[in-house]
Design a protein around this motif. Structure first.
Motif, PDB file in Angstrom:
ATOM      1  N   HIS A 162       0.820  -1.212   0.000  1.00 14.07           N
ATOM      2  CA  HIS A 162       0.000   0.000   0.000  1.00 14.07           C
ATOM      3  C   HIS A 162       0.853   1.261   0.000  1.00 14.07           C
ATOM      4  N   MET A 163       1.887   1.287   0.829  1.00 11.34           N
ATOM      5  CA  MET A 163       2.723   2.484   0.900  1.00 11.34           C
ATOM      6  C   MET A 163       3.426   2.754  -0.426  1.00 11.34           C
ATOM      7  N   GLN A 164       3.813   1.698  -1.125  1.00  9.40           N
ATOM      8  CA  GLN A 164       4.484   1.860  -2.413  1.00  9.40           C
ATOM      9  C   GLN A 164       3.546   2.491  -3.441  1.00  9.40           C
ATOM     10  N   ALA A 165       2.262   2.192  -3.329  1.00 10.31           N
ATOM     11  CA  ALA A 165       1.282   2.801  -4.235  1.00 10.31           C
ATOM     12  C   ALA A 165       1.031   4.260  -3.880  1.00 10.31           C
ATOM     13  N   ILE A 166       1.164   4.595  -2.605  1.00  7.99           N
ATOM     14  CA  ILE A 166       0.848   5.949  -2.144  1.00  7.99           C
ATOM     15  C   ILE A 166       1.999   6.920  -2.390  1.00  7.99           C
ATOM     16  N   ARG A 167       3.226   6.453  -2.184  1.00  8.21           N
ATOM     17  CA  ARG A 167       4.367   7.369  -2.204  1.00  8.21           C
ATOM     18  C   ARG A 167       5.606   6.684  -2.777  1.00  8.21           C
ATOM     19  N   PRO A 168       6.578   7.467  -3.252  1.00  8.57           N
ATOM     20  CA  PRO A 168       7.832   6.879  -3.727  1.00  8.57           C
ATOM     21  C   PRO A 168       8.779   6.596  -2.568  1.00  8.57           C
ATOM     22  N   GLY A 169       9.870   5.900  -2.854  1.00 11.47           N
ATOM     23  CA  GLY A 169      10.914   5.705  -1.861  1.00 11.47           C
ATOM     24  C   GLY A 169      10.536   4.772  -0.738  1.00 11.47           C
ATOM     25  N   VAL A 170      10.000   3.599  -1.091  1.00  5.00           N
ATOM     26  CA  VAL A 170       9.608   2.618  -0.082  1.00  5.00           C
ATOM     27  C   VAL A 170      10.341   1.307  -0.358  1.00  5.00           C
ATOM     28  N   THR A 171      10.945   0.735   0.669  1.00  2.10           N
ATOM     29  CA  THR A 171      11.680  -0.520   0.532  1.00  2.10           C
ATOM     30  C   THR A 171      11.146  -1.555   1.509  1.00  2.10           C
ATOM     31  N   HIS A 172      10.818  -2.732   0.992  1.00  2.00           N
ATOM     32  CA  HIS A 172      10.408  -3.859   1.838  1.00  2.00           C
ATOM     33  C   HIS A 172      11.639  -4.709   2.112  1.00  2.00           C
ATOM     34  N   MET A 173      12.116  -4.690   3.348  1.00  2.00           N
ATOM     35  CA  MET A 173      13.286  -5.464   3.717  1.00  2.00           C
ATOM     36  C   MET A 173      12.904  -6.935   3.874  1.00  2.00           C
ATOM     37  N   THR A 174      13.719  -7.833   3.391  1.00  2.69           N
ATOM     38  CA  THR A 174      13.444  -9.256   3.538  1.00  2.69           C
ATOM     39  C   THR A 174      13.511  -9.630   5.014  1.00  2.69           C
ATOM     40  N   SER A 175      12.936 -10.772   5.349  1.00  2.00           N
ATOM     41  CA  SER A 175      12.929 -11.212   6.743  1.00  2.00           C
ATOM     42  C   SER A 175      14.227 -11.907   7.134  1.00  2.00           C
ATOM     43  N   SER A 176      15.166 -12.036   6.199  1.00  2.00           N
ATOM     44  CA  SER A 176      16.457 -12.658   6.484  1.00  2.00           C
ATOM     45  C   SER A 176      17.424 -11.628   7.030  1.00  2.00           C
ATOM     46  N   ALA A 177      17.855 -11.814   8.277  1.00  2.00           N
ATOM     47  CA  ALA A 177      18.749 -10.846   8.915  1.00  2.00           C
ATOM     48  C   ALA A 177      20.078 -10.728   8.184  1.00  2.00           C
ATOM     49  N   ALA A 178      20.483 -11.769   7.466  1.00  2.00           N
ATOM     50  CA  ALA A 178      21.761 -11.740   6.764  1.00  2.00           C
ATOM     51  C   ALA A 178      21.789 -10.684   5.659  1.00  2.00           C
ATOM     52  N   THR A 179      20.618 -10.295   5.168  1.00  2.00           N
ATOM     53  CA  THR A 179      20.558  -9.297   4.088  1.00  2.00           C
ATOM     54  C   THR A 179      20.442  -7.868   4.612  1.00  2.00           C
ATOM     55  N   TRP A 180      20.186  -7.695   5.890  1.00  2.00           N
ATOM     56  CA  TRP A 180      19.888  -6.369   6.422  1.00  2.00           C
ATOM     57  C   TRP A 180      21.026  -5.367   6.302  1.00  2.00           C
ATOM     58  N   PRO A 181      22.305  -5.777   6.450  1.00  2.00           N
ATOM     59  CA  PRO A 181      23.378  -4.777   6.277  1.00  2.00           C
ATOM     60  C   PRO A 181      23.309  -4.053   4.933  1.00  2.00           C
ATOM     61  N   HIS A 182      22.834  -4.733   3.889  1.00  2.00           N
ATOM     62  CA  HIS A 182      22.722  -4.113   2.576  1.00  2.00           C
ATOM     63  C   HIS A 182      21.680  -2.994   2.579  1.00  2.00           C
ATOM     64  N   TYR A 183      20.660  -3.108   3.435  1.00  2.00           N
ATOM     65  CA  TYR A 183      19.663  -2.049   3.565  1.00  2.00           C
ATOM     66  C   TYR A 183      20.166  -0.947   4.488  1.00  2.00           C
ATOM     67  N   VAL A 184      20.790  -1.361   5.605  1.00  2.00           N
ATOM     68  CA  VAL A 184      21.238  -0.398   6.610  1.00  2.00           C
ATOM     69  C   VAL A 184      22.258   0.571   6.019  1.00  2.00           C
ATOM     70  N   VAL A 185      23.122   0.071   5.132  1.00  2.00           N
ATOM     71  CA  VAL A 185      24.152   0.934   4.557  1.00  2.00           C
ATOM     72  C   VAL A 185      23.546   2.092   3.765  1.00  2.00           C
ATOM     73  N   ASP A 186      22.320   1.925   3.281  1.00  2.00           N
ATOM     74  CA  ASP A 186      21.649   2.983   2.514  1.00  2.00           C
ATOM     75  C   ASP A 186      20.770   3.877   3.380  1.00  2.00           C
ATOM     76  N   MET A 187      20.627   3.542   4.659  1.00  2.00           N
ATOM     77  CA  MET A 187      19.795   4.361   5.543  1.00  2.00           C
ATOM     78  C   MET A 187      20.517   5.643   5.904  1.00  2.00           C
ATOM     79  N   LYS A 188      19.766   6.737   5.951  1.00  2.00           N
ATOM     80  CA  LYS A 188      20.352   8.030   6.316  1.00  2.00           C
ATOM     81  C   LYS A 188      19.460   8.721   7.340  1.00  2.00           C
ATOM     82  N   GLU A 189      20.026   9.721   7.965  1.00  2.00           N
ATOM     83  CA  GLU A 189      19.285  10.464   8.990  1.00  2.00           C
ATOM     84  C   GLU A 189      17.994  11.037   8.410  1.00  2.00           C
ATOM     85  N   GLY A 190      16.905  10.838   9.150  1.00  2.00           N
ATOM     86  CA  GLY A 190      15.609  11.327   8.715  1.00  2.00           C
ATOM     87  C   GLY A 190      14.761  10.285   8.022  1.00  2.00           C
ATOM     88  N   ASP A 191      15.373   9.162   7.626  1.00  2.00           N
ATOM     89  CA  ASP A 191      14.596   8.066   7.055  1.00  2.00           C
ATOM     90  C   ASP A 191      13.714   7.443   8.139  1.00  2.00           C
TER      91      ASP A 191
END
Length: 294
Positions: A162-191
């Motif tokens: 739903h959020m992806q339909a409403i607004r841009p810039g939405v990421t669904h992180m997989t439930s595998s913790a091993a992949t999370w560093p790849h998402y965290v590295v792109d996180m910035k203040e204010g996200d």
């Protein structure tokens, strides 16, 4: 409200939050100590609880009475019951319901439990917190990350769709913790990180919330009535009731609350949302994925 009613409908954490403004400075110091390692910090003797918080034992006695308990033993028992509930698995929950179930049909008992969960959830929603969450989720100049755990990943996917339909810039992180560093590295203040965590609470999700928060990411938590440990990191935090006559907890109240959040975000900047919907419809028409009726 009677003590029995409080124990059935509200956690000690919630009672502390409700009465916080009425607490003295020393009582607030005790409250913060209890919430920092909740509920374990309150399960020791009254002397140890007082020493750990740096307050006197009379301060502990006064505060628990302000929360609606006759004394520290009743306060201690309420915390013990919460901890038991947090740690109970499907077998224990099923046995509890089997022993206490009334004679009425399962469908009726189930419906009663679900309706009670929704009432309790709505009763405990902080409207200011709700508006804050809507505003955070609506910010198109920040990125929104959504993640859930073993069970709640389905809720996270629902929110993402739903959020992806409403607004841009939405990421669904997989439930595998091993992949999370790849998402965290792109996180910035204010996200913003929208996170779901219900009992049994997942240590990987707690670590993810810590990592995100350390990077200036705002964490929104949707949890159950007992409160994930991530509550001490996130703001705002929303508790959804979920006990039903089953080995599993129910997510019906949680999905109801999530849909209310989605509706709020959709309405926050409707002109932009409508324009995005129209663009999506044009693309859907081009793909011919959906049947059109004249």
């Amino acid at each position: 409200m009677s003590e029995e009613t409080q124990e059935n409908s509200e956690t000690v954490r919630e009672l502390i939050r409700q009465h916080y403004d009425a607490l003295t400075q020393s009582e607030r110091k005790l409250a913060q100590s209890l919430l920092e390692n909740y509920p374990a910090s309150g399960l020791a003797s009254i002397t140890i609880v007082a020493d750990n918080a740096g307050v006197s034992t009379p301060t502990v006695a006064r505060m628990v009475q302000k929360l609606g308990f006759r004394g520290f033993p009743q306060f201690h028992e309420a915390l013990r019951r919460e901890l038991e509930a947090q740690l109970s698995g499907p077998i224990q929950k099923r046995e509890l319901w089997a022993s206490e179930a009334p004679e009425s049909h399962l469908l009726n008992r189930f419906a009663d439990a679900v309706m009670s969960n929704m009432r309790q959830t709505l009763r405990h929603v902080d409207t200011d917190g709700f508006e804050k969450a809507v505003s955070m989720l609506s910010q198109r100049d920040s990125h929104l990350f959504v993640v859930g755990g073993r069970i709640t990943r389905a809720l996270a996917e629902y929110a993402f769709t739903h959020m992806q339909a409403i607004r841009p810039g939405v990421t669904h992180m997989t439930s595998s913790a091993a992949t999370w560093p790849h998402y965290v590295v792109d996180m910035k203040e204010g996200d913003v990180l929208l996170l779901f965590d219900i009992r049994r609470y997942e240590t990987n999700l707690e670590r993810l919330a810590e990592l995100a928060s350390s990077r200036g990411v705002q964490v929104i938590l949707i949890t159950d009535q007992w409160g994930s440990p991530i509550s001490k990191i996130a703001s705002p935090v929303f508790s959804c009731w979920g006990e039903i006559p089953s080995a599993w907890d129910s997510n019906i109240a949680t999905i109801m609350f999530l849909e209310a959040l989605i509706a709020g975000v959709q309405a926050e900047d409707w002109p932009q949302t409508r324009e995005r919907f129209e663009q999506l419809d044009e693309i859907f028409d081009l793909t011919r994925l959906y049947r059109k009726f004249s």
